[in-house]
Design an enzyme around this catalytic site. Structure first.
Site, PDB file in Angstrom:
ATOM      1  N   CYS A  69      -0.543  -7.150  -8.355  1.00 24.53           N
ATOM      2  CA  CYS A  69      -1.626  -6.245  -8.742  1.00 24.53           C
ATOM      3  C   CYS A  69      -2.568  -6.966  -9.701  1.00 24.53           C
ATOM      4  O   CYS A  69      -2.199  -7.951 -10.343  1.00 24.53           O
ATOM      5  CB  CYS A  69      -1.060  -5.011  -9.426  1.00 24.53           C
ATOM      6  SG  CYS A  69      -0.045  -3.989  -8.340  1.00 24.53           S
ATOM      7  N   GLU A  71      -3.611  -6.122 -12.618  1.00 27.56           N
ATOM      8  CA  GLU A  71      -3.150  -6.147 -14.007  1.00 27.56           C
ATOM      9  C   GLU A  71      -2.235  -7.338 -14.260  1.00 27.56           C
ATOM     10  O   GLU A  71      -2.358  -8.013 -15.288  1.00 27.56           O
ATOM     11  CB  GLU A  71      -2.393  -4.854 -14.361  1.00 27.56           C
ATOM     12  CG  GLU A  71      -3.233  -3.602 -14.272  1.00 27.56           C
ATOM     13  CD  GLU A  71      -3.081  -2.858 -12.958  1.00 27.56           C
ATOM     14  OE1 GLU A  71      -3.098  -1.614 -12.986  1.00 27.56           O
ATOM     15  OE2 GLU A  71      -2.946  -3.509 -11.903  1.00 27.56           O
ATOM     16  N   ARG A  97     -15.325   2.454  -7.404  1.00 28.59           N
ATOM     17  CA  ARG A  97     -14.241   3.442  -7.408  1.00 28.59           C
ATOM     18  C   ARG A  97     -13.744   3.780  -8.808  1.00 28.59           C
ATOM     19  O   ARG A  97     -12.973   4.715  -8.983  1.00 28.59           O
ATOM     20  CB  ARG A  97     -13.080   2.978  -6.533  1.00 28.59           C
ATOM     21  CG  ARG A  97     -13.452   2.931  -5.056  1.00 28.59           C
ATOM     22  CD  ARG A  97     -12.283   2.549  -4.167  1.00 28.59           C
ATOM     23  NE  ARG A  97     -11.852   1.184  -4.429  1.00 28.59           N
ATOM     24  CZ  ARG A  97     -10.580   0.814  -4.579  1.00 28.59           C
ATOM     25  NH1 ARG A  97      -9.612   1.696  -4.516  1.00 28.59           N
ATOM     26  NH2 ARG A  97     -10.277  -0.447  -4.780  1.00 28.59           N
ATOM     27  N   CYS A 103       0.151   1.323 -10.995  1.00 26.55           N
ATOM     28  CA  CYS A 103       1.265   1.696 -10.118  1.00 26.55           C
ATOM     29  C   CYS A 103       2.574   1.677 -10.920  1.00 26.55           C
ATOM     30  O   CYS A 103       2.621   1.222 -12.066  1.00 26.55           O
ATOM     31  CB  CYS A 103       1.341   0.751  -8.932  1.00 26.55           C
ATOM     32  SG  CYS A 103       1.939  -0.912  -9.342  1.00 26.55           S
ATOM     33  N   CYS A 106       3.751  -1.873 -12.109  1.00 21.56           N
ATOM     34  CA  CYS A 106       2.989  -2.357 -13.262  1.00 21.56           C
ATOM     35  C   CYS A 106       3.377  -1.605 -14.535  1.00 21.56           C
ATOM     36  O   CYS A 106       3.494  -2.197 -15.601  1.00 21.56           O
ATOM     37  CB  CYS A 106       1.491  -2.239 -13.013  1.00 21.56           C
ATOM     38  SG  CYS A 106       0.870  -3.487 -11.867  1.00 21.56           S
ATOM     39  N   TRP A 142      15.111  -2.144 -19.653  1.00 18.81           N
ATOM     40  CA  TRP A 142      15.652  -3.427 -19.204  1.00 18.81           C
ATOM     41  C   TRP A 142      16.183  -4.233 -20.377  1.00 18.81           C
ATOM     42  O   TRP A 142      17.261  -4.818 -20.300  1.00 18.81           O
ATOM     43  CB  TRP A 142      14.567  -4.210 -18.451  1.00 18.81           C
ATOM     44  CG  TRP A 142      15.069  -5.523 -17.925  1.00 18.81           C
ATOM     45  CD1 TRP A 142      15.730  -5.711 -16.747  1.00 18.81           C
ATOM     46  CD2 TRP A 142      14.961  -6.795 -18.549  1.00 18.81           C
ATOM     47  NE1 TRP A 142      16.043  -7.029 -16.596  1.00 18.81           N
ATOM     48  CE2 TRP A 142      15.577  -7.716 -17.692  1.00 18.81           C
ATOM     49  CE3 TRP A 142      14.419  -7.247 -19.728  1.00 18.81           C
ATOM     50  CZ2 TRP A 142      15.657  -9.072 -18.002  1.00 18.81           C
ATOM     51  CZ3 TRP A 142      14.480  -8.595 -20.044  1.00 18.81           C
ATOM     52  CH2 TRP A 142      15.113  -9.499 -19.166  1.00 18.81           C
TER      53      TRP A 142
END
Length: 147
Positions: A69, A71, A97, A103, A106, A142
């Site tokens: 992506c 980012e 847009r 997402c 990300c 994590w």
């Protein structure tokens, strides 16, 4: 009216955040390969504001196997330029847009690697920034699992 905890932490954009949105818009409009109204490999631009005030941009690299992506590309560009402490990120779609919210992948990367990060998102009240952790409530931690 009762506000959710997430609404309490949205904030309006500062001038440098508005400039970041503009940089992301400019980079994707200058580099998109999508024909008018069509699709392409490069359709999203992103920009990162580092703690030292520098701004770094990147574009997505779409591939059906899950290319990066915009980012993530912008984070890599920032790091390559020596920016080790990103503070704000935004993604913008081509063809006007506007701001696009990140997402799930990300969001997880941001929450894991940059907990201090603010993310510029599109809301019903216009662009706002919010912490990366708030974009992924009750997320997998994590770092805690590595101990």
């Amino acid at each position: 009216m009762n506000a959710t905890p997430h609404q309490l932490h949205y904030r309006e954009l500062a001038d440098d955040e508005k400039a970041l949105v503009e940089l992301a818009r400019q980079i994707i409009e200058a580099t998109t390969d999508a024909p008018d109204g069509g699709d392409g490999v490069h359709t999203m631009g992103a920009a990162v504001l580092a703690a030292n005030g520098t701004m770094h941009a990147g574009v997505n690299f779409y591939h059906f196997t899950g290319g990066p992506c915009a980012e993530l590309v912008a984070f890599g560009a920032a790091r390559a330029a020596g920016a080790v402490d990103p503070q704000v990120v935004v993604a913008v779609g081509n063809e006007g847009r506007g701001i696009k919210n990140p997402c799930g992948r990300c969001r997880q990367v941001m929450a894991d690697n940059y907990p201090q990060l603010r993310v510029i998102v599109d809301t019903p009240n216009g662009p706002r920034s919010v912490s990366a952790r708030e974009l992924l409530p009750l997320s997998f931690d994590w770092a805690a699992e590595q101990a």
